[in-house]
Scaffold this active site. Sequence first.
Site, short mmCIF file in Angstrom:
data_model
loop_
_atom_site.label_atom_id
_atom_site.label_comp_id
_atom_site.label_asym_id
_atom_site.label_seq_id
_atom_site.Cartn_x
_atom_site.Cartn_y
_atom_site.Cartn_z
N GLY A 99 30.43 -109.22 42.39
CA GLY A 99 30.43 -108.27 43.49
C GLY A 99 31.39 -107.11 43.25
O GLY A 99 31.51 -106.23 44.09
N HIS A 100 32.11 -107.14 42.12
CA HIS A 100 33.06 -106.07 41.80
C HIS A 100 32.60 -105.26 40.59
O HIS A 100 33.41 -104.58 39.95
CB HIS A 100 34.44 -106.66 41.52
CG HIS A 100 34.97 -107.50 42.62
ND1 HIS A 100 35.12 -107.02 43.90
CD2 HIS A 100 35.38 -108.80 42.66
CE1 HIS A 100 35.59 -108.00 44.68
NE2 HIS A 100 35.75 -109.08 43.95
N LYS A 122 43.61 -111.71 38.29
CA LYS A 122 43.98 -110.95 39.49
C LYS A 122 44.64 -111.90 40.49
O LYS A 122 44.26 -113.05 40.61
CB LYS A 122 42.74 -110.31 40.11
CG LYS A 122 42.08 -109.31 39.18
CD LYS A 122 40.97 -108.51 39.86
CE LYS A 122 39.85 -109.36 40.40
NZ LYS A 122 39.25 -110.28 39.40
N HIS A 137 37.90 -107.07 48.68
CA HIS A 137 36.90 -107.80 49.46
C HIS A 137 36.87 -107.25 50.88
O HIS A 137 36.24 -107.80 51.76
CB HIS A 137 37.23 -109.29 49.53
CG HIS A 137 37.59 -109.86 48.20
ND1 HIS A 137 38.89 -109.92 47.76
CD2 HIS A 137 36.82 -110.33 47.21
CE1 HIS A 137 38.89 -110.44 46.54
NE2 HIS A 137 37.66 -110.68 46.18
#
Lengths: 199, 330
Positions: free
Chosen positions: B55-56, B104, B218
């Site tokens: 999703g990134h 991360k 997010h």
Amino acid sequence: MLDADFFRRWMTATAASVEHEAERLTALDSPIGDADHGSNLQRGFRAVATALEKEEPGTPGAVLMLAGRTLISTVGGASGPLYGTLLRRTGKALGDAAEVDEAEFAQALRTGVDAVVQLGGAAPGDKTMIDALLPAVDALGRSFAAARSAAEEGALATTPLQARKGRASYLGERSIGHQDPGATSSAILIAALAETAGE
Amino acid sequence: MKMLINVAETVVADALRGMAAAHPELTVDVENRVIVRRDAPVAGKVGLVSGGGSGHEPLHGGFVGPGMLSAACPGEVFTSPVPDQMVRAAAAVDSGAGVLFIVKNYTGDVLNFDMAAELAEDEGIQIAKVLVDDDVAVTDSLYTAGRRGTGATLFVEKIAGAAAEEGRPLERVEALARQVNENSRSFGVALSACSTPAKGSPTFDLPPGELELGVGIHGEPGRERRAMMTSREIADFSVNAVLEDMNPRNPVLVLVNGMGATPLLELYGFNAEVQRILVDRGVPVARTLVGNYVTSLDMAGASVTLCQVDEDLLRLWDAPVRTAGLRWGM
């Protein structure tokens, strides 16, 4: 006495409950997390049910260790390592015994919860799964039903808390007023335990 | 929310199959979810493995290739990958020179990479780890999981990737990656919420007339919600937040990063404001990158990352790179 079959049924019952509650867990995870707690646990416990059918571990300890390993390998996020560690370390504490009594199990589960505390670094009141698991372990000495009530109360009691661990912690004060999805899924795990024991 | 998908369960696998078809220079293991540069392991070269929730994109799979990552492990959408993926990736890229995990700072990523490091070391692979935590929007790190890893991840992966390509040893690549992280600061804003495939609707509620200042990747907030501001006002707020936390004496790399649903027209306009502030504040700009690099699905918004560089870091930044998401000099 609790045998391997009891623990298999506990895991299967948990898988069924997670299946049933997945949408609610994801909904709880939406305002304060990232809306995937239900689908992640669903994927993990489906894999647990499949693994237990395929490998048929013969002792309580082996059942929980296999379940824990499977969760770590399939869930991801923080839930995978935390739930995986809970079950794996509980199973490890049970050793090779073919059957365990309730007191031995309560002691082993405490070891598992301690390992989760150590891994995640959460304290009671941080609005995490610990808020359901710790009271459940304390009540397990009395009965499975008492553990279920304690876990459910613990999960409900996370609503007014401010999250201090995990992704919800970034919301600060805005995490207040939402029930923690991790504490809720922990209560589901403990409720499945009581259900398996017929309580 | 309409999405160009089949079913939520197969979103990541479908994307990986499509990526494999578009990029024959990568080895994409769809089943085990590992993306590896085709020529790995490269003899004598430190392997670089990163990963995180999907999703990134293009982070991280889009940064695999010569000059950057050796391998990436995509998790489910916004969910960290599992240790098995990282161990598999490490084994695929280790030439005996060791592997650097670039992680991360999110609880899930940290826990899974920690477990993976133990398992990989059991298999005889030397592992080092660097934690990216550049997001200045997180203020009370005592009571949170700490500063999040956001835009600086790209700087760490590119610069450490170039250093590894030069044949620098593991401890030097690790130290350099840590230095890049320490030299970097980020701040992000959201103009709209994003929708995950599993939920199918916005994951948080952000009314049309408001924006969220200090978001992570997010959409998790960090500071406050305000009435919608102009590009100039948002740039002032964001760059000031970054500069309050760093005092660059050297030139900086600038990343103006889109969150997924903000067009380049707006990002370039936003960059004009960012550059104006840096000129006003006397911060020399060495290089600027504008685009969607560390995204959050369909979230609108942007982040600004500055990384202070010396000659060595700048040279490594300029070194050739050939990946799906970042490519120059080769």
